[in-house]
Design a protein around this motif. Structure first.
Motif, mmCIF file in Angstrom:
data_model
loop_
_atom_site.group_PDB
_atom_site.id
_atom_site.type_symbol
_atom_site.label_atom_id
_atom_site.label_comp_id
_atom_site.label_asym_id
_atom_site.label_seq_id
_atom_site.Cartn_x
_atom_site.Cartn_y
_atom_site.Cartn_z
ATOM 1 N N GLY A 1 0.792 -1.237 0.000
ATOM 2 C CA GLY A 1 0.000 0.000 0.000
ATOM 3 C C GLY A 1 0.820 1.280 0.000
ATOM 4 N N ALA A 2 2.030 1.219 0.481
ATOM 5 C CA ALA A 2 2.842 2.437 0.546
ATOM 6 C C ALA A 2 3.662 2.677 -0.722
ATOM 7 C CB ALA A 2 3.766 2.390 1.761
ATOM 8 N N VAL A 3 3.582 1.758 -1.692
ATOM 9 C CA VAL A 3 4.258 1.969 -2.982
ATOM 10 C C VAL A 3 3.326 1.806 -4.182
ATOM 11 C CG1 VAL A 3 6.670 1.487 -2.458
ATOM 12 C CG2 VAL A 3 5.116 -0.423 -2.864
ATOM 13 N N THR B 1 3.287 12.799 -1.293
ATOM 14 C CA THR B 1 3.229 13.218 0.108
ATOM 15 C C THR B 1 2.647 12.126 0.993
ATOM 16 O OG1 THR B 1 2.955 15.512 -0.574
ATOM 17 C CG2 THR B 1 2.309 14.972 1.683
ATOM 18 N N SER B 2 3.276 11.891 2.134
ATOM 19 C CA SER B 2 2.707 11.041 3.180
ATOM 20 C C SER B 2 2.402 11.935 4.367
ATOM 21 C CB SER B 2 3.712 9.967 3.625
ATOM 22 O OG SER B 2 3.738 8.915 2.706
ATOM 23 N N GLY B 3 1.178 11.877 4.836
ATOM 24 C CA GLY B 3 0.809 12.740 5.948
ATOM 25 C C GLY B 3 0.074 11.986 7.037
ATOM 26 N N CYS C 1 9.472 7.626 -4.964
ATOM 27 C CA CYS C 1 8.983 8.742 -4.144
ATOM 28 C C CYS C 1 7.927 8.273 -3.150
ATOM 29 C CB CYS C 1 8.428 9.848 -5.040
ATOM 30 S SG CYS C 1 9.734 10.670 -5.968
ATOM 31 N N ASP C 2 7.067 7.345 -3.576
ATOM 32 C CA ASP C 2 6.036 6.834 -2.675
ATOM 33 C C ASP C 2 6.683 6.108 -1.493
ATOM 34 O OD1 ASP C 2 3.592 6.215 -1.612
ATOM 35 O OD2 ASP C 2 2.823 5.202 -3.384
ATOM 36 N N ALA C 3 7.607 5.208 -1.801
ATOM 37 C CA ALA C 3 8.294 4.475 -0.733
ATOM 38 C C ALA C 3 9.046 5.445 0.185
ATOM 39 C CB ALA C 3 9.269 3.455 -1.325
ATOM 40 N N MET C 4 9.734 6.411 -0.416
ATOM 41 C CA MET C 4 10.573 7.299 0.393
ATOM 42 C C MET C 4 9.763 8.310 1.184
ATOM 43 S SD MET C 4 13.511 6.022 0.221
ATOM 44 C CE MET C 4 14.161 7.225 1.370
ATOM 45 N N SER C 5 8.612 8.749 0.683
ATOM 46 C CA SER C 5 7.815 9.691 1.486
ATOM 47 C C SER C 5 7.330 8.987 2.748
ATOM 48 C CB SER C 5 6.663 10.288 0.677
ATOM 49 O OG SER C 5 5.710 9.307 0.368
ATOM 50 N N THR C 6 6.954 7.732 2.615
ATOM 51 C CA THR C 6 6.554 6.952 3.789
ATOM 52 C C THR C 6 7.753 6.784 4.733
ATOM 53 O OG1 THR C 6 4.961 5.769 2.409
ATOM 54 C CG2 THR C 6 5.516 4.770 4.534
ATOM 55 N N ALA C 7 8.910 6.447 4.166
ATOM 56 C CA ALA C 7 10.112 6.249 4.987
ATOM 57 C C ALA C 7 10.539 7.558 5.661
ATOM 58 C CB ALA C 7 11.253 5.701 4.128
HETATM 59 MG MG MG Z 1 4.098 5.886 0.311
#
Ligand code: MG
Ligand code: ADP
Ligand code: MG
Length: 310
Positions: free
Chosen positions: A148-150, A215-217, A260-266
């Motif tokens: 879900g985070a990627v 963005t992960s918020g 970017c998706d993986a890294m915003s979560t990280a």
């Molecule tokens: Mg993500």
């Protein structure tokens, strides 16, 4: 006429991957490209959905430790997620689903699990429980995979690739706030992409050519516990509890959506200092972080093209 056809805007909105999605393409090939891109996003959803028992991930999570044959998207993205887990020192972890379930984020029944319950469930988490062998995926019993985070970043990459292959030169996709662009705007200018702030306004605007802004918020999916604290859906793999690094919004900017998706979560899990150190050491993706104290941290590579909203 030619000029009109070149800048003509086509757009489609739908709901998939648990989020509202809008795909926009410019030019004469736009309309056909959009229907292909939409189909590709729907296909990825049907493969990766963790709540669909028929998806690759759904079948894997229900297999009770048996090997399951899966499609190419699933193997590619699982291998990628495992690499990101290593690269981020474990901050990005695609095996937290048993823990996430205990918080009720997968249903509407939100609750605060005890420390003991979290400790027990954390034993099923960890990349070492995922075994990838060609097209076969296997999990240790009790473990679950959650991409879900990627997934949305990957779907954005694929949607733009499908549109480019269909002859589109200028496009923008928005998957629940993940904005990804192809080429330049039809008028030849750079895109202006807003980075949202938790209060509903904008942190600032980024000028970008082909780029992903993800963005992960902590404000996107959350609930207020009986203790009055806010609990959100991005978990710290060390504790199994919502990550409280001081960062309340983490944006990653780079050429690839899935990175970017993986890294915003990280970044959200790592916090500002670790993110800045990570960036210095390894380079991209760029970041825009907002902390609960109202500090703004921006990587140097973005300085010249990110305008903070006054
Ligand atoms: Mg993500
Ligand atoms: P969003 O889905 O709101 O865009 P993210 O991309 O940050 O936000 O993904 C959050 C989702 O990823 C959670 O709903 C959960 O399924 C999963 N998740 C939670 N914590 C982590 C983590 N530390 N690493 C990887 N995935 C996580
Ligand atoms: Mg996301």
């Amino acid at each position: 006429w030619n000029q009109f056809a070149k800048t003509r805007k086509h757009s489609v909105s739908f709901y998939a991957m648990d989020t509202p999605i809008t795909l926009t393409a410019y030019g004469p090939r736009g309309k056909r490209a959009l229907s292909l891109a939409r189909a590709r996003v729907k296909q990825i959803e049907s493969e990766l959905s963790v709540t669909d028992p028929c998806s690759d991930v759904g079948r894997l999570n229900a297999a009770g430790g048996a090997p399951v044959p899966v499609g190419e998207d699933t193997t590619t993205l699982t291998a990628f997620a495992l690499r990101m887990n290593t690269l981020t020192g474990g901050a990005f972890d695609p095996t937290l689903y048993p823990v996430l379930r205990a918080w009720g984020f997968t249903t509407e029944e939100r609750r605060v699990p005890s420390d003991g319950e979290l400790a027990k469930l954390l034993r099923f988490a960890g990349a070492e429980h995922v075994h990838l062998d060609g097209r076969m995926l296997r999990l240790d019993e009790g473990s679950m995979l959650d991409l879900g985070a990627v997934g949305k970043g990957f779907a954005g990459d694929e949607a733009l690739a499908v549109m480019a292959a269909a002859g589109v030169e200028s496009a923008l996709v928005n998957l629940g706030g993940n904005v990804q662009t192809l080429g330049l705007r039809p008028d030849g200018q750079r895109w202006r992409i807003g980075v949202k702030s938790p209060d509903g306004g904008l942190i600032g605007v980024l000028r970008a050519e082909a780029e992903a802004v993800v963005t992960s918020g902590g404000y996107e999916r959350f609930f207020t516990g009986p203790d009055g604290r806010i609990y959100w859906h991005i978990l710290d793999p060390r504790t199994g509890a919502p990550a409280r690094s001081g960062v309340i919004s983490a944006t990653a900017v780079g050429s690839e959506g899935k990175i970017c998706d993986a890294m915003s979560t990280a970044f959200f899990v790592m916090g500002a200092e670790k993110t800045a150190a990570f960036w210095k050491e390894r380079g991209g993706p760029g970041f825009v972080l907002l902390t609960e104290d109202g500090e703004l941290w921006i990587s140097e590579d973005l300085n010249a093209r990110f305008a903070v909203d006054p």
